[in-house]
Every structure is written in C-alpha cells, then in structure tokens.
Scaffold this motif. Structure first.
Motif, PDB file in Angstrom:
ATOM      1  N   ILE A 179      -1.148   3.823  -2.209  1.00 22.86           N
ATOM      2  CA  ILE A 179      -0.408   2.605  -1.805  1.00 22.86           C
ATOM      3  C   ILE A 179       0.992   2.640  -2.434  1.00 22.86           C
ATOM      4  O   ILE A 179       2.006   2.412  -1.766  1.00 22.86           O
ATOM      5  CB  ILE A 179      -1.150   1.312  -2.251  1.00 22.86           C
ATOM      6  CG1 ILE A 179      -2.433   1.111  -1.436  1.00 22.86           C
ATOM      7  CG2 ILE A 179      -0.243   0.076  -2.126  1.00 22.86           C
ATOM      8  CD1 ILE A 179      -3.280  -0.082  -1.888  1.00 22.86           C
ATOM      9  N   LEU A 180       1.031   2.970  -3.733  1.00 24.95           N
ATOM     10  CA  LEU A 180       2.339   2.998  -4.415  1.00 24.95           C
ATOM     11  C   LEU A 180       3.235   4.101  -3.838  1.00 24.95           C
ATOM     12  O   LEU A 180       4.432   3.898  -3.644  1.00 24.95           O
ATOM     13  CB  LEU A 180       2.156   3.202  -5.921  1.00 24.95           C
ATOM     14  CG  LEU A 180       1.577   2.017  -6.695  1.00 24.95           C
ATOM     15  CD1 LEU A 180       1.444   2.369  -8.176  1.00 24.95           C
ATOM     16  CD2 LEU A 180       2.442   0.751  -6.553  1.00 24.95           C
ATOM     17  N   LEU A 181       2.618   5.256  -3.537  1.00 25.22           N
ATOM     18  CA  LEU A 181       3.407   6.368  -2.982  1.00 25.22           C
ATOM     19  C   LEU A 181       4.032   5.959  -1.643  1.00 25.22           C
ATOM     20  O   LEU A 181       5.216   6.212  -1.385  1.00 25.22           O
ATOM     21  CB  LEU A 181       2.497   7.589  -2.795  1.00 25.22           C
ATOM     22  CG  LEU A 181       3.179   8.899  -2.463  1.00 25.22           C
ATOM     23  CD1 LEU A 181       4.139   9.332  -3.582  1.00 25.22           C
ATOM     24  CD2 LEU A 181       2.138  10.012  -2.234  1.00 25.22           C
ATOM     25  N   ARG A 201      10.415  -0.183  -2.676  1.00 23.79           N
ATOM     26  CA  ARG A 201      10.457   0.553  -3.958  1.00 23.79           C
ATOM     27  C   ARG A 201      10.572  -0.428  -5.127  1.00 23.79           C
ATOM     28  O   ARG A 201       9.908  -0.289  -6.137  1.00 23.79           O
ATOM     29  CB  ARG A 201      11.624   1.550  -3.986  1.00 23.79           C
ATOM     30  CG  ARG A 201      11.304   2.837  -3.249  1.00 23.79           C
ATOM     31  CD  ARG A 201      12.309   3.932  -3.579  1.00 23.79           C
ATOM     32  NE  ARG A 201      13.637   3.637  -3.047  1.00 23.79           N
ATOM     33  CZ  ARG A 201      13.990   3.869  -1.791  1.00 23.79           C
ATOM     34  NH1 ARG A 201      13.125   4.402  -0.936  1.00 23.79           N
ATOM     35  NH2 ARG A 201      15.203   3.580  -1.368  1.00 23.79           N
ATOM     36  N   GLU A 202      11.383  -1.462  -4.927  1.00 19.20           N
ATOM     37  CA  GLU A 202      11.541  -2.468  -5.998  1.00 19.20           C
ATOM     38  C   GLU A 202      10.231  -3.210  -6.234  1.00 19.20           C
ATOM     39  O   GLU A 202       9.868  -3.506  -7.371  1.00 19.20           O
ATOM     40  CB  GLU A 202      12.630  -3.482  -5.610  1.00 19.20           C
ATOM     41  CG  GLU A 202      14.003  -3.014  -6.017  1.00 19.20           C
ATOM     42  CD  GLU A 202      15.108  -3.882  -5.427  1.00 19.20           C
ATOM     43  OE1 GLU A 202      14.814  -5.053  -5.063  1.00 19.20           O
ATOM     44  OE2 GLU A 202      16.245  -3.381  -5.311  1.00 19.20           O
ATOM     45  N   VAL A 216       4.399  -2.163 -11.254  1.00 21.93           N
ATOM     46  CA  VAL A 216       4.107  -1.247 -12.363  1.00 21.93           C
ATOM     47  C   VAL A 216       4.587  -1.877 -13.683  1.00 21.93           C
ATOM     48  O   VAL A 216       3.886  -1.838 -14.697  1.00 21.93           O
ATOM     49  CB  VAL A 216       4.769   0.138 -12.115  1.00 21.93           C
ATOM     50  CG1 VAL A 216       4.702   1.025 -13.355  1.00 21.93           C
ATOM     51  CG2 VAL A 216       4.121   0.826 -10.921  1.00 21.93           C
ATOM     52  N   ASN A 217       5.763  -2.509 -13.646  1.00 18.66           N
ATOM     53  CA  ASN A 217       6.279  -3.155 -14.868  1.00 18.66           C
ATOM     54  C   ASN A 217       5.313  -4.227 -15.374  1.00 18.66           C
ATOM     55  O   ASN A 217       5.117  -4.374 -16.571  1.00 18.66           O
ATOM     56  CB  ASN A 217       7.630  -3.845 -14.602  1.00 18.66           C
ATOM     57  CG  ASN A 217       8.727  -2.847 -14.317  1.00 18.66           C
ATOM     58  OD1 ASN A 217       8.550  -1.648 -14.502  1.00 18.66           O
ATOM     59  ND2 ASN A 217       9.875  -3.340 -13.832  1.00 18.66           N
ATOM     60  N   GLY A 246       7.727   8.590  -8.687  1.00 24.33           N
ATOM     61  CA  GLY A 246       9.125   8.150  -8.767  1.00 24.33           C
ATOM     62  C   GLY A 246       9.263   6.767  -9.387  1.00 24.33           C
ATOM     63  O   GLY A 246      10.293   6.117  -9.234  1.00 24.33           O
ATOM     64  N   VAL A 247       8.217   6.307 -10.113  1.00 31.12           N
ATOM     65  CA  VAL A 247       8.332   5.021 -10.810  1.00 31.12           C
ATOM     66  C   VAL A 247       8.615   5.291 -12.287  1.00 31.12           C
ATOM     67  O   VAL A 247       8.337   6.379 -12.801  1.00 31.12           O
ATOM     68  CB  VAL A 247       7.058   4.136 -10.690  1.00 31.12           C
ATOM     69  CG1 VAL A 247       6.809   3.719  -9.256  1.00 31.12           C
ATOM     70  CG2 VAL A 247       5.838   4.813 -11.288  1.00 31.12           C
TER      71      VAL A 247
END
Ligand code: BYC
Length: 332
Positions: A175-177, A187-188, A194-195, A247-248
């Motif tokens: 999902i994140l990818l 992306r944000e 994730v943050n 890429g995170v």
C-alpha cells in the motif's frame, strides 16, 4: 493441588518442570507447572488475544472507505485474520484454566491490558499501509521467537499467526509503495502516516530492559527468547533498508548504525507517552474500549440464541457434534 502436596512431591514436580525447560521441551496443559508460570502465561496470552481483538478497530475504520474493491476485500480478510488470531489465543489461554468469559469481562471492564499501539487514530488510507508495514512488522519481529515459547499451545498458535502476519506486513508495504509511486499528495500522506506510527511501533516491544519487570523470569522460563531492547534493535535493522526501498524517511534524525558496538543509535523514545497510553490516557483508549463494550452488548442476542439452540438440540445430536469435533481434531 500444589498446596496439599508434601514438600518432597512438590520438589520432584518442580525438578521435572525445570528439566523440561532446560532440555527445550514443551510444557503441555496436562503437565504440572509452577503457579507463577501459569499466571505469567495467562497474563501474556490474554493480553495478546485482547490486542488482536482491539486491533481490529483501527483498520475496521477503513473497510467501508477502501479505495477499490480489491483493497476492500484484502482489508476485510486481514481484519478477519485478526479475529482468528484472537480466537486461537483465547483458546490457548483457556488451556491454562481461565474461562473465555472471564477474559472478555476483564477487557470490557477496562481491567486488562492490550497493546499500546491500538490507541492511536487512523485518519487516512495511508494508515492502513503504515499499520501493515510497521505494526505487523513489529508483531512479526516479536512473535517469531514466540513460536518457540516453552508452552506448547501458545507456541503452536504463534506458528500460524506469524504466517498470516507476514502476509499482512507485505500488504502494508505494498500500500505504501503504491502511494509513494503516486502523486505528491499521496507521497506526503504516506510519509505522514509513517511519521505518526514509527515511534508507537517501537513502543510495542515494551519498556527498556532495565525497566521491564517481567523479562528476566519470562526469559528463564523460555517464554520470551529475546529482551525487549534486542527485539527493538532487530526491528529497526529490518526497517532501515525497507524504508529506503519505499523512499520514506524514518522520523529520527539521530538514527545511525554504531559500527563499534554493533547497535542502532536512536533518539530517546518518549516513554512518558507510552506510560500515558498504558494508563488509559492515549488518544483513542476510551473510544476503543467503548466500541468493544458496545459490540459485546450488541452481540448479546447472538450468544443467547446460540446457547438456546444448543440447549434445544437432542442429546444425540449434541453427542454427534462432539464426536465430529473430536475426529476433526484427530485428523488435524
Ligand atoms: N502495550 O515487563 P514487561 C498484533 C506492559 S497484536 C501495552 O516488559 P512483558 C496486531 C506489560 O504487559 C500484537 N502494555 O512485560 C493485531 C507489563 O504490564 P503487566 C500484540 C505493555 O510481558 C491487529 C508492563 O508493561 N503483541 O500483532 O515481559 C492488527 C511491563 O512490561 C506493552 C503481543 O501481545 C505494550 N506495548 O513484555 C495488527 C505479543 N509493553 O502485564 C497487528 C506478546 C509492555 O505486568 N506479548 N507492556 O501489568 C509480549 O511479547 C510481551 O508481553 C511484551 C511485554 C513484549 C508486550
């Protein structure tokens, strides 16, 4: 039973138990075990079961709003897996002599613990990715060693649970990818999720080793195989290359590998936040418990109907069902 035994008989049983643990053999429900070992297992397994059941809520929140039919089907299957994990774990705890009703009551009365992680909100779809990647990822790290837990029913339940968790972790990563390969806004959204989930996922492993009252004994009994901090370290090591592939950015500016001591250096975890969540003052504690209570009350008629149906069936039908269940167990 233990109380009425002579000291010699008790010492003999303790020696047999100690020998089984030393030889890395399994303790089974029929075996004698020290009361404290039984209590520790009931504590850990019931907390774990409650975590799976409460853990259905943050993701359940997105089932009706998943972005596609395929995503919805996957999410529903994942949440159902979690219900299944709760059931295997309640069944494992029951083999230690505690009734399911008692555990359920402890949960809805707010007297039982469940994992701190489920007291955080899930405001965006990216939270489904972050939960799968980080929360299920932490669960795998913690739970793979539990497949070798000294208590047989717990270890065996964990084998199946871990297989399903690794699928859950991959679906979260995917999902994140997908979001990271999407628009700037997507992306944000992924980075923001994730943050928000990174630090709470590190807290899942429990307090630091020098503040973990149960670890030493649980490790001596081979219930836990690694300390809280060692598992946390292992988890960070697993995340770093995966974050790079996604890429995170992991939200810790201090994070680096200390070559000399072969450990990850991190910023200080906010243990005050962890203690607040454990004390019931996390962002979603009250909501999660109320939701569980409401579901229990709403489901009362189902339990009553099932009990009435079981009561109405003839003794012959009931014994046939029992024989069927026994042969299923033998076949398994
Ligand atoms: N949250 O002496 P310590 C899942 C408590 S669900 C809350 O280190 P121990 C999933 C601890 O209980 C996975 N409480 O304890 C589901 C103890 O309090 P008590 C959940 C915590 O037991 C849906 C006190 O702090 N996983 O994967 O040696 C969707 C002192 O701690 C927490 C499990 O339950 C916490 N994070 O070690 C997605 C794994 N941490 O009981 C995913 C099984 C600590 O003395 N459990 N506490 O009042 C374990 O491995 C261990 O019990 C722990 C704690 C590592 C959690």
């Amino acid at each position: 039973m233990t109380e009425t035994m002579t000291p010699d008989a008790q010492a003999e049983l303790q020696a047999e138990f100690d020998a089984l643990i030393a030889a890395d053999q399994r303790i089974e429900p029929r075996d004698w075990m020290p009361d404290a070992y039984r209590r520790t297992l009931i504590r850990q397994i019931s907390q774990h079961a409650h975590s799976e059941i409460i853990g259905m809520q943050p993701e359940g929140n997105w089932i009706t709003r998943a972005p596609s039919l395929k995503r919805k089907a996957i999410l529903m299957a994942k949440v159902q897996d979690e219900a299944g994990h709760g059931l295997y774990l309640y069944a494992a705890a029951q083999t230690l002599g505690i009734a399911r009703d008692v555990m359920t009551q402890q949960l809805i009365d707010g007297k039982a613990r469940y994992s701190s992680i489920f007291n955080y909100p899930t405001p965006t779809w990216a939270d489904m990715g972050a939960i799968g990647w980080l929360v299920d990822g932490a669960a795998i790290c913690n739970q793979v060693p539990l497949c070798r837990a000294s208590y047989g029913p717990y270890g065996r339940a964990m084998v199946r649970i871990c297989k399903e968790e690794s699928f859950h972790q991959r679906q979260g990563f995917e999902i994140l990818l997908t979001l990271m390969q999407g628009s700037e806004a997507q992306r944000e959204m992924a980075q923001d999720a994730v943050n928000r989930w990174y630090w709470p996922s590190l807290m899942m492993f429990g307090p630091p080793d020098d503040e973990s009252p149960n670890s030493a004994q649980s490790m001596a009994w081979k219930i836990k195989r690694f300390s809280n901090d060692d598992l946390r370290q292992r988890f960070i090591g697993m995340l770093v290359p995966q974050a790079e592939a996604l890429g995170v950015t992991l939200p810790d500016p201090e994070l680096r590998w200390d070559e000399e001591n072969e450990r990850w250096i991190t910023s200080e975890i906010d243990w005050t936040e962890f203690q607040e969540v454990l004390a019931g003052r996390g962002p979603m504690n009250a909501y999660r418990l109320q939701h569980r209570r409401d579901a229990h009350e709403d489901g009362a008629w189902v339990r009553e109907a099932a009990a009435a149906y079981a009561e109405k069936r003839s003794p012959r039908e009931r014994s046939e069902t029992k024989r069927g269940a026994e042969s299923d167990r033998e076949a398994a």
